[in-house]
Design an enzyme around this catalytic site. Structure first.
Site, PDB file in Angstrom:
ATOM      1  N   HIS A   1      12.391  50.920  67.093  1.00 52.48           N
ATOM      2  CA  HIS A   1      12.737  50.348  68.384  1.00 52.48           C
ATOM      3  C   HIS A   1      11.124  50.222  68.874  1.00 52.48           C
ATOM      4  O   HIS A   1      11.010  49.313  69.928  1.00 52.48           O
ATOM      5  CB  HIS A   1      13.324  51.455  69.192  1.00 52.48           C
ATOM      6  CG  HIS A   1      14.801  51.147  68.931  1.00 52.48           C
ATOM      7  ND1 HIS A   1      15.405  51.875  67.881  1.00 52.48           N
ATOM      8  CD2 HIS A   1      15.736  50.408  69.550  1.00 52.48           C
ATOM      9  CE1 HIS A   1      16.903  51.661  67.949  1.00 52.48           C
ATOM     10  NE2 HIS A   1      17.021  50.775  68.858  1.00 52.48           N
TER      11      HIS A   1
ATOM     12  N   ASN B   1      25.849  49.337  67.890  1.00 52.78           N
ATOM     13  CA  ASN B   1      25.193  48.536  66.894  1.00 52.78           C
ATOM     14  C   ASN B   1      24.970  49.084  65.579  1.00 52.78           C
ATOM     15  O   ASN B   1      24.384  49.478  64.949  1.00 52.78           O
ATOM     16  CB  ASN B   1      23.459  48.968  67.489  1.00 52.78           C
ATOM     17  CG  ASN B   1      22.573  47.910  67.038  1.00 52.78           C
ATOM     18  OD1 ASN B   1      22.885  46.971  66.439  1.00 52.78           O
ATOM     19  ND2 ASN B   1      21.481  48.144  67.597  1.00 52.78           N
TER      20      ASN B   1
END
Length: 489
Positions: free
Chosen positions: A372, A339
Site C-alpha cells: 500500500h 478487496n
C-alpha cells in the site's frame, strides 16, 4: 465557478473514471476479435496506451519495472524465479515511491495504482510457475509411491505453467484489470484465450448487473466527502466539538472511503465481465483470484456444445462483496469480503509460502502494508487488525457462536457496531496517512479506542478463563451421568 473548481480539483480522478468507463465500453469489441494473437496484442497495446494517458512521462516506471521483472523470471531458474521476482519488484516499488530522494519527480496516485497492479501480476506469475513445478514434482513422487490419493485437492497444478517471454509481456500489460485490478492469475488470463467460455457467457447481462449500483456509490461518495471532509478533523473547530461528535466523525470518513472503493472496484469488475475474462462454469466452485477449485482439468476438456448450455459466473474476478462489507458481524469476516483478489494474492504468495509458521501472519501484514505504501497510516490501520481479532475471537466463541434467536441478534448487533467502529477508527489513520496528522486526530479523542480495546481484551481473557474453569466440572458431571445411564441400561 464551483463546478469548474470541482473539475479542476478532481481532474485526475475524472480522467481515471473516464478511462475505466472506456475500458468497460470496448469489452464487446475486444471479445469479438477472431484470433488469439490479435486479442493478445490489442489488449496489450490498449493497456500501454492507458498507462501513457494516465502517467505521462511517469509511464516509464510501470513499463520498466514489468520488463525487468519478466527478464528476471526468465533468467532465474524455476526453483528461484519467485524469490528473485518478489524482491526485484518490491525493490523497484520502493524506488518508485522514493523517486524524489533520487532527484526524480514523484508520480501521481493513479500511476501508483497501476504500479501496484504490475507488482501483483509479475510476482504472482512467478509464484504460479514455481508452484506448478513443485506440485507436478510432488505428484510424480506420489505416483511412484502408488499413493495417488495424496494429490492436491484441485488438480489444476498437475500441468506446468511456464509462459513464454511474449506471453508474460501480454499478461503484464493487458488492459483488463490494469487500472485498479482486480488481480487474476496467469492461468485465468491464459484460459481466457484458449477456452470457449467468453463466447457463451452473458457478458452484457453480468456487466449491467454489476454496474447498476455505481451511480449510487459515486453519489454517496460525493455527498459524504463534501458534508464531512477529511481535513476537518485537523481543524480547531473540530477540536471544539463535543467528544461524541469527534468520536463518531470517522464513521462518515470511512463511509465516504467505502463508497469510493466500491465504485472503483465495481467498475474494475465490469471491465472483466464486459470482456468476458474470469468467466468459468459454476460447477468449478470458482473462488476470487484462484478460479475453479474443483475439477479444473474436466472443465478444460469441455466441448463447445457443453460450453453453450452451461451456467457461468464471474466469481474469479469479484473483488468486493458490498453487502457483506456493510453487514457482517466480525472483523474477521469483514476482512474476507474486502478487496478479496488482493487478499487472495497475499495469502497465496506470502502467508502460505512463508517458511516460519509463527511469523506467517506478520509477514502477510507487513507485505500488505508496504504494498500500500510507506506512510504511518497504513501501519496503524492494517497492523491493528490482529490485536482487535484477539479480543473479538474470545467474545465470538463465548457469546455469539452458540447463541440463538433474539439473543443472537442482539449480540450480533453489538459485535457489528464494535467492528464497524474499530474499522472507522483505523480508517481515519489510513486516510490521514502521516504520523503527525494521525496524532492530531487521535489526540483529539484521547486515543480512547486503544484503551477500550485493551480493556475488552483483558476482560475477555478473564471471562474466558472463568468459562474454562467451569467446563471441567461440567464435563465430569456429564461423564458421571453418562456412566450411570450406561449402567442402568
Amino acid at each position: 465557478m464551483n463546478m469548474l473548481s470541482f473539475l479542476t480539483k478532481n481532474r485526475n480522478d475524472i480522467i481515471y473514471l473516464s478511462l475505466l468507463l472506456f475500458s468497460v465500453g470496448i469489452g464487446p469489441r475486444y471479445r469479438a476479435l477472431k484470433t488469439v494473437q490479435a486479442k493478445k496484442w490489442v489488449g496489450t497495446i490498449v493497456g500501454l496506451v492507458l498507462i501513457l494517458i494516465v502517467s505521462g512521462y511517469s509511464a516509464i516506471h510501470p513499463i520498466l519495472s514489468a520488463v525487468l521483472g519478466i527478464v528476471a523470471i526468465k533468467v532465474a531458474t524455476v526453483r528461484y524465479c519467485h524469490i528473485v521476482a518478489f524482491f526485484l519488484m518490491f525493490g523497484y516499488l520502493f524506488f518508485f515511491r522514493l523517486a524524489d530522494k533520487f532527484g526524480l519527480p514523484l508520480s501521481s496516485g493513479q500511476t501508483n495504482l497501476i504500479e501496484m497492479i504490475i507488482v501483483l501480476r509479475v510476482v504472482g506469475v512467478a509464484f504460479e510457475m514455481n508452484g506448478s513445478w513443485l506440485a507436478v514434482g510432488k505428484a510424480k513422487k506420489d505416483e511412484n509411491k502408488e499413493q495417488k490419493e495424496v494429490k492436491t485437492k484441485d488438480d489444476d497444478f498437475l500441468e506446468i505453467i511456464n509462459p513464454s517471454t511474449e506471453d508474460l509481456f501480454h499478461y503484464s500489460f493487458n488492459y483488463i484489470g490494469l487500472l485498479t485490478g482486480p488481480y487474476y492469475r496467469y492461468r485465468t488470463f491464459d484460459d481466457y484465450f484458449h477456452l470457449p467460455y467468453s463466447k457463451y457467457v452473458d457478458c452484457f447481462g453480468f456487466t449491467i448487473n454489476t454496474l447498476r449500483m455505481v451511480p449510487l456509490y459515486i453519489s454517496l461518495y460525493l455527498a459524504f466527502s463534501n458534508i464531512w471532509p477529511l481535513e476537518y478533523v485537523l481543524s480547531e473547530d473540530h477540536n471544539n466539538r463535543n467528544f461524541l461528535y469527534r468520536m463518531l466523525y470517522p464513521w462518515a470518513l470511512f463511509a465516504a472511503f467505502r463508497q469510493r472503493i466500491y465504485s472503483g472496484m465495481t467498475l474494475a469488475e465490469s471491465v472483466c465481465t464486459s470482456a468476458g475474462l474470469g468467466a468459468y462454469p459454476v460447477q468449478g466452485r470458482n473462488r476470487t483470484g484462484h478460479g475453479p477449485t474443483v475439477g479444473y482439468l474436466k472443465l478444460k476438456q469441455m466441448s463447445e456444445e457443453e460450453a453453450k448450455t452451461t451456467q457461468y459466473d464471474f466469481n474469479t474476478v469479484e473483488s468486493m462483496e458490498v453487502w457483506g462489507c456493510e453487514t457482517v458481524v466480525t472483523l474477521r469476516d469483514s476482512m474476507k469480503v474486502w478487496n478479496k483478489a488482493v487478499q487472495y494474492w497475499v495469502a497465496m504468495v506470502v502467508y502460505k509460502r512463508f517458511p516460519i509458521k509463527p511469523l506467517k501472519i506478520h509477514a502477510a501484514l507487513f507485505v500488505s502494508v508496504i504494498w500500500h505504501g510507506f506512510h504511518a497510516g497504513y501501519f496503524f490501520c492494517i497492523y491493528f487488525c490482529p490485536f482487535y481479532l484477539m479480543a473479538e475471537d474470545i467474545y465470538y466463541k463465548l457469546y455469539y457462536k452458540d447463541a440463538t434467536g433474539q439473543k443472537k441478534k442482539i449480540i450480533g448487533f453489538i459485535m457489528w457496531f464494535l467492528r464497524s467502529h474499530s474499522e472507522s477508527y483505523q480508517a481515519a489513520a489510513f486516510l490521514l496517512l502521516t504520523f503527525d496528522r494521525i496524532w492530531i486526530y487521535y489526540s483529539s479523542v484521547y486515543h480512547y479506542w486503544y484503551g477500550v480495546w485493551l480493556a475488552f481484551l483483558i476482560l475477555g481473557l478473564v471471562l474466558n478463563q472463568l468459562h474454562r474453569s467451569k467446563r471441567p466440572s461440567k464435563l465430569k458431571t456429564d461423564g458421571d451421568e453418562n456412566k450411570e445411564e450406561i449402567v442402568s441400561n
